[in-house]
Write an enzyme that holds these catalytic residues in place. Structure first.
Site, mmCIF file in Angstrom:
data_model
loop_
_atom_site.group_PDB
_atom_site.id
_atom_site.type_symbol
_atom_site.label_atom_id
_atom_site.label_comp_id
_atom_site.label_asym_id
_atom_site.label_seq_id
_atom_site.Cartn_x
_atom_site.Cartn_y
_atom_site.Cartn_z
ATOM 1 N N HIS A 18 1.126 -1.365 -0.093
ATOM 2 C CA HIS A 18 -0.371 -0.269 0.072
ATOM 3 C C HIS A 18 0.759 1.355 0.338
ATOM 4 C CE1 HIS A 18 -3.811 2.429 1.216
ATOM 5 N NE2 HIS A 18 -3.057 2.994 1.721
ATOM 6 N N GLU A 19 1.592 1.442 1.126
ATOM 7 C CA GLU A 19 2.395 2.760 1.034
ATOM 8 C C GLU A 19 3.444 2.822 -0.062
ATOM 9 O OE1 GLU A 19 1.685 4.588 3.155
ATOM 10 O OE2 GLU A 19 0.127 3.660 4.385
ATOM 11 N N HIS A 22 2.013 4.689 -2.490
ATOM 12 C CA HIS A 22 1.895 5.814 -2.397
ATOM 13 C C HIS A 22 3.892 6.409 -3.093
ATOM 14 C CE1 HIS A 22 -1.699 6.562 -1.087
ATOM 15 N NE2 HIS A 22 -1.318 5.687 0.205
#
Length: 419
Positions: A18-19, A22
């Site tokens: 997920h990170e 980003h």
């Protein structure tokens, strides 16, 4: 111990990817990413690569990518400050030393008259030991503050999150949840290779050693043409006839490598709640080809996405109680149960959690990615961004409420499991 390892690996993978979404899109947009963190709270491990510090933190309740400009810069250089400057070969400031200046005898010490370390990148001031002549120092785009011996990279405005286009910022935020859906698809795609993707053909899959099918002489990959004179065109039809006829002799007509054969099979009686059903010890047919596994990954990802959205809809309408939600403790308990049933089910559970994380983060709730995207939508409609301080306050309140919800859910998990 195995459950702990499984939980750490699954949770770590979900947050990491997920990170990572980003981080990748933020860096592609040219944003300075100061930290990539798994977890919150005190650091337990960290290392620095290029511009980013990668950390693992104590509390396993999420993660973050700290981008320059998302929060107000903590270090300022104001008029009247005495600072030391280290210059590079181009005579541009490479390091701005705020304290312990005596440790840098080669640095030039000045009293600041004015500084712009965001746009024009300069510092003006009066150098100690020189005539009272105002000097201007150009600051490198790749420069650092030095505080207590620790370096903090200076972020020019063009490296800050807010300087990027609405499209670039949207991509950097939406990439996190998107990576969770991608991770789920990859896991389910891999499961298609490992266990095979179910197909509808009326063909026998793997047979159990002590099942009625094997005892009667049936073999894996036999195509069932008919049962007791009733033609079969799908695996579902085969299952329905067998389920409806426990302990009843059935005549199977099958095709085996082009040869038509007949077998007499008596399904075993099995209790399914209050109903007795027939079973012959045969699994459904599967296809482990690339194309079938690819389709299986897409279909399963879509199916679980739809199921989770349906559950959220029930939560909103009150059909689903908040007491039924699970936090880290509840997820750990379910992981413990799933881990006992094998690696395949554990992989499927990881995929479901990944989809769930992606969906929850897309909800238009402050402090979540969906909340950020909601502010971007408002910005697009009004033609200018909302004041950063006001937006920051909304996200802070949202984060506090989320932490409160996490505590309530965790307490409910503890009561349900241990009390």
């Amino acid at each position: 111990m195995n459950t702990v390892i499984a939980f750490v690996i699954i949770f770590g993978a979900l947050v990491f990817f997920h990170e990572l979404g980003h981080l990748i899109f933020a860096k592609r947009a040219g944003i300075l990413c100061r930290e990539f963190a798994i977890g919150f709270g005190p650091k337990i491990f960290s290392f620095k690569k290029d511009e980013t510090v990668y950390t693992i933190r104590l509390l396993p309740i999420g993660g973050f990518v700290r981008m320059a400009g998302e929060d107000p810069e903590m270090i300022e250089v104001k008029p009247g400050y005495n600072i030391a400057l280290l210059l590079n070969k181009e005579n541009k400031v490479e390091k701005v030393i705020l304290n312990n200046k005596e440790k840098y005898p080669q640095a030039r010490v000045i009293e600041v008259e004015k500084a712009d370390l965001e746009h024009e990148m300069y510092i003006t001031g009066y150098e100690q030991g020189e005539d009272e002549v105002l000097q201007r120092f150009e600051v490198s785009d790749h420069s650092f503050f030095v505080v207590d011996g620790q370096e903090v990279q200076i972020a020019p405005y063009n490296r800050q999150f807010s300087s990027k286009t609405l499209g670039q910022r949207t991509a950097a935020i939406i990439a996190g949840p998107a990576m969770n859906f991608l991770l789920a698809f990859v896991i389910l795609f891999a499961l298609g290779f490992i266990q095979g993707a179910p197909v509808e053909d009326p063909k026998l899959g793997q047979l159990t050693e002590d099942g009625a099918a094997k005892e009667a002489g049936l073999q894996e990959n036999d195509t069932v043409l008919s049962i007791d004179g009733e033609d079969t065109s799908s695996w579902l039809e085969v299952v329905e006839i067998i389920r409806d006829n426990p302990e009843t002799e059935l005549t199977f007509i099958v095709d085996r490598a082009g040869e038509t054969l007949q077998f007499e099979v008596v399904p075993e009686a099995n209790k399914a709640g209050e109903v007795t059903i027939g079973r012959i010890g045969a699994f459904g047919p599967v296809d482990k080809s690339f194309s079938s596994s690819l389709q299986y990954g897409f279909v399963e990802t879509y199916t679980w996405t739809k199921e989770i959205l349906f559950g959220l809809g029930q939560l909103v309408t009150g059909q689903f109680s908040i007491d039924m939600l699970s936090g880290p403790v509840g997820i750990y308990d379910i992981t413990d149960q799933v881990a006992d049933s094998g690696v395949v089910n554990l992989m499927r559970w990881a995929a479901i959690l990944s989809i769930n994380l992606g969906i929850v983060n897309m909800l238009p709730i402050p402090a979540l990615d969906g909340g950020r995207l909601l502010f971007f939508l408002i910005e697009a409609l009004r033609g200018k961004p909302i004041d950063r301080q006001k937006e920051g306050l909304v996200h802070f309140v949202g984060f506090a409420l989320l932490m409160l919800l996490m505590l309530v859910v965790t307490w409910n998990d503890i009561q349900r499991i241990f009390l």
